[in-house]
Design a protein around this motif. Structure first.
Motif, PDB file in Angstrom:
ATOM      1  N   PRO A  80       0.829  -1.211   0.000  1.00 16.49           N
ATOM      2  CA  PRO A  80       0.000   0.000   0.000  1.00 16.49           C
ATOM      3  C   PRO A  80       0.859   1.255   0.000  1.00 16.49           C
ATOM      4  O   PRO A  80       2.061   1.202   0.288  1.00 16.49           O
ATOM      5  CB  PRO A  80      -0.805  -0.130   1.291  1.00 16.49           C
ATOM      6  N   GLY A  81       0.248   2.387  -0.340  1.00 19.78           N
ATOM      7  CA  GLY A  81       0.980   3.644  -0.383  1.00 19.78           C
ATOM      8  C   GLY A  81       1.524   4.067   0.970  1.00 19.78           C
ATOM      9  O   GLY A  81       2.490   4.825   1.045  1.00 19.78           O
ATOM     10  N   GLN A  82       0.901   3.601   2.035  1.00 21.97           N
ATOM     11  CA  GLN A  82       1.373   3.883   3.380  1.00 21.97           C
ATOM     12  C   GLN A  82       1.351   2.590   4.189  1.00 21.97           C
ATOM     13  O   GLN A  82       0.396   1.818   4.137  1.00 21.97           O
ATOM     14  CB  GLN A  82       0.516   4.944   4.062  1.00 21.97           C
ATOM     15  N   ASN A  83       2.412   2.340   4.929  1.00 22.18           N
ATOM     16  CA  ASN A  83       2.453   1.190   5.814  1.00 22.18           C
ATOM     17  C   ASN A  83       1.456   1.389   6.956  1.00 22.18           C
ATOM     18  O   ASN A  83       1.318   2.487   7.479  1.00 22.18           O
ATOM     19  CB  ASN A  83       3.866   1.015   6.389  1.00 22.18           C
ATOM     20  N   LYS A 157       5.698   9.404   2.941  1.00 26.81           N
ATOM     21  CA  LYS A 157       4.728   8.316   3.052  1.00 26.81           C
ATOM     22  C   LYS A 157       5.332   7.040   2.480  1.00 26.81           C
ATOM     23  O   LYS A 157       6.128   7.064   1.549  1.00 26.81           O
ATOM     24  CB  LYS A 157       3.449   8.646   2.276  1.00 26.81           C
ATOM     25  N   GLY A 158       4.902   5.918   3.012  1.00 24.29           N
ATOM     26  CA  GLY A 158       5.294   4.632   2.452  1.00 24.29           C
ATOM     27  C   GLY A 158       6.784   4.347   2.521  1.00 24.29           C
ATOM     28  O   GLY A 158       7.496   4.870   3.360  1.00 24.29           O
ATOM     29  N   GLY A 159       7.248   3.494   1.606  1.00 21.21           N
ATOM     30  CA  GLY A 159       8.637   3.064   1.614  1.00 21.21           C
ATOM     31  C   GLY A 159       8.828   1.863   2.530  1.00 21.21           C
ATOM     32  O   GLY A 159       7.879   1.329   3.110  1.00 21.21           O
ATOM     33  N   GLU A 160      10.068   1.422   2.657  1.00 21.74           N
ATOM     34  CA  GLU A 160      10.341   0.246   3.472  1.00 21.74           C
ATOM     35  C   GLU A 160      10.006   0.477   4.938  1.00 21.74           C
ATOM     36  O   GLU A 160      10.326   1.512   5.507  1.00 21.74           O
ATOM     37  CB  GLU A 160      11.811  -0.150   3.357  1.00 21.74           C
ATOM     38  N   LEU A 161       9.364  -0.510   5.528  1.00 25.57           N
ATOM     39  CA  LEU A 161       9.116  -0.507   6.966  1.00 25.57           C
ATOM     40  C   LEU A 161      10.001  -1.598   7.561  1.00 25.57           C
ATOM     41  O   LEU A 161       9.767  -2.788   7.363  1.00 25.57           O
ATOM     42  CB  LEU A 161       7.646  -0.779   7.283  1.00 25.57           C
ATOM     43  N   ASN A 176       7.998   4.944   7.799  1.00 22.96           N
ATOM     44  CA  ASN A 176       6.744   5.703   7.838  1.00 22.96           C
ATOM     45  C   ASN A 176       5.579   4.743   8.008  1.00 22.96           C
ATOM     46  O   ASN A 176       5.487   3.740   7.295  1.00 22.96           O
ATOM     47  CB  ASN A 176       6.564   6.489   6.536  1.00 22.96           C
ATOM     48  N   TYR A 177       4.671   5.055   8.922  1.00 22.74           N
ATOM     49  CA  TYR A 177       3.541   4.153   9.128  1.00 22.74           C
ATOM     50  C   TYR A 177       2.402   4.885   9.835  1.00 22.74           C
ATOM     51  O   TYR A 177       2.586   5.917  10.463  1.00 22.74           O
ATOM     52  CB  TYR A 177       3.959   2.935   9.955  1.00 22.74           C
ATOM     53  N   ASP A 178       1.227   4.301   9.691  1.00 22.25           N
ATOM     54  CA  ASP A 178       0.063   4.711  10.473  1.00 22.25           C
ATOM     55  C   ASP A 178      -0.165   3.640  11.524  1.00 22.25           C
ATOM     56  O   ASP A 178      -0.224   2.445  11.201  1.00 22.25           O
ATOM     57  CB  ASP A 178      -1.185   4.821   9.596  1.00 22.25           C
ATOM     58  N   LEU A 179      -0.298   4.043  12.773  1.00 27.61           N
ATOM     59  CA  LEU A 179      -0.649   3.113  13.848  1.00 27.61           C
ATOM     60  C   LEU A 179      -2.147   3.227  14.090  1.00 27.61           C
ATOM     61  O   LEU A 179      -2.669   4.328  14.287  1.00 27.61           O
ATOM     62  CB  LEU A 179       0.124   3.429  15.124  1.00 27.61           C
ATOM     63  N   VAL A 180      -2.822   2.086  14.067  1.00 27.58           N
ATOM     64  CA  VAL A 180      -4.283   2.072  14.170  1.00 27.58           C
ATOM     65  C   VAL A 180      -4.712   1.206  15.351  1.00 27.58           C
ATOM     66  O   VAL A 180      -4.310   0.047  15.471  1.00 27.58           O
ATOM     67  CB  VAL A 180      -4.927   1.516  12.881  1.00 27.58           C
ATOM     68  N   GLY A 181      -5.514   1.791  16.212  1.00 32.10           N
ATOM     69  CA  GLY A 181      -6.143   1.060  17.313  1.00 32.10           C
ATOM     70  C   GLY A 181      -7.569   1.534  17.425  1.00 32.10           C
ATOM     71  O   GLY A 181      -7.821   2.746  17.488  1.00 32.10           O
ATOM     72  N   GLU A 182      -8.509   0.633  17.444  1.00 29.93           N
ATOM     73  CA  GLU A 182      -9.925   1.019  17.419  1.00 29.93           C
ATOM     74  C   GLU A 182     -10.279   1.998  18.527  1.00 29.93           C
ATOM     75  O   GLU A 182     -11.062   2.930  18.325  1.00 29.93           O
ATOM     76  CB  GLU A 182     -10.796  -0.232  17.530  1.00 29.93           C
TER      77      GLU A 182
END
Length: 219
Positions: A80-83, A157-161, A176-182
């Motif tokens: 994806p475009g963003q991890n 945005k994105g790239g190797e994680l 670069n990443y988005d951290l998601v928690g409900e």
């Protein structure tokens, strides 16, 4: 990490399933029940769907247990475009992106677009989840402290994680990443963070050094 890979194919596509990485998230079963049916033999029948629908559903598998290879085509799954790092309630951490897992000597352990990282400390297939959290009665919500992620500006945005595994210790995320928690929501970050994998941290999903106190062993 252990693997036990089975292949299922038709004239257009080859589907592979890694039994050791499957934790029965059932995205495949819900997405294409005619193809993925645990009550039939073989349980994967790729001829029951057109290739486009099949690849779309396979890419929903959050653990990376399912992959595909399209015959006579160079088309491959793209990151994806963003991890994205997603915290699963009472379960693993799902990572979707350009994931590269390395050991302490910088040897590449795994490259993939989808992985499920153990965070209960009990998996027999560390660093990956194998559903041991269920028998262990692991409990952890999806909340996190977003302030710990806001000390550095986001760099693109994105790239190797990069996921670096420390012996008997946490794993370090860099990129670069988005951290998601409900319970907390979504936070964009480019900060290096150590994530707990012993199951004992009081600041989950982040490490707080508890692995030293409880004698966590990663191998």
């Amino acid at each position: 990490m252990k693997e036990k890979i089975y292949s299922y194919e038709n004239e257009e596509i080859k589907v592979t399933w890694d039994l050791k990485r499957c934790i029965h998230a059932e995205e495949c079963v819900h997405g294409l029940p005619d193809v993925f049916d645990p009550n039939q033999k073989p349980w994967i029948q790729p001829e029951q769907a057109e290739t486009g629908s099949l690849t779309e559903v396979i890419e929903r598998c959050p653990t990376g247990a399912l992959h595909y290879e399209i015959k006579e085509s160079e088309k491959k799954e793209k990151a994806p475009g963003q991890n994205v790092i997603t915290i699963e309630k009472d379960g693993p951490i799902y990572i979707h992106g350009e994931v590269v897992i390395r050991d302490m000597d910088d040897n590449v352990v795994l490259k993939d677009t989808r992985v499920a990282m153990c965070r209960c400390g009990k998996s027999k297939n560390k660093p990956l989840c194998d559903n041991s959290h269920i028998d262990a009665g692991f409990k952890a919500d999806t909340s996190y402290n977003p302030e710990r992620l806001r000390t550095e500006p986001v760099n693109g945005k994105g790239g190797e994680l990069s996921i670096k595994l420390f012996d008997n210790a946490p794993f370090l995320v860099q990129g670069n990443y988005d951290l998601v928690g409900e319970e907390t929501g979504r936070e964009t970050c480019s900060k290096k963070m150590s994530f707990c994998r012993c199951g004992g941290s009081h600041t989950k999903p982040f490490c707080d050094g508890t692995h030293k106190k409880i004698g966590f062993v990663s191998e």
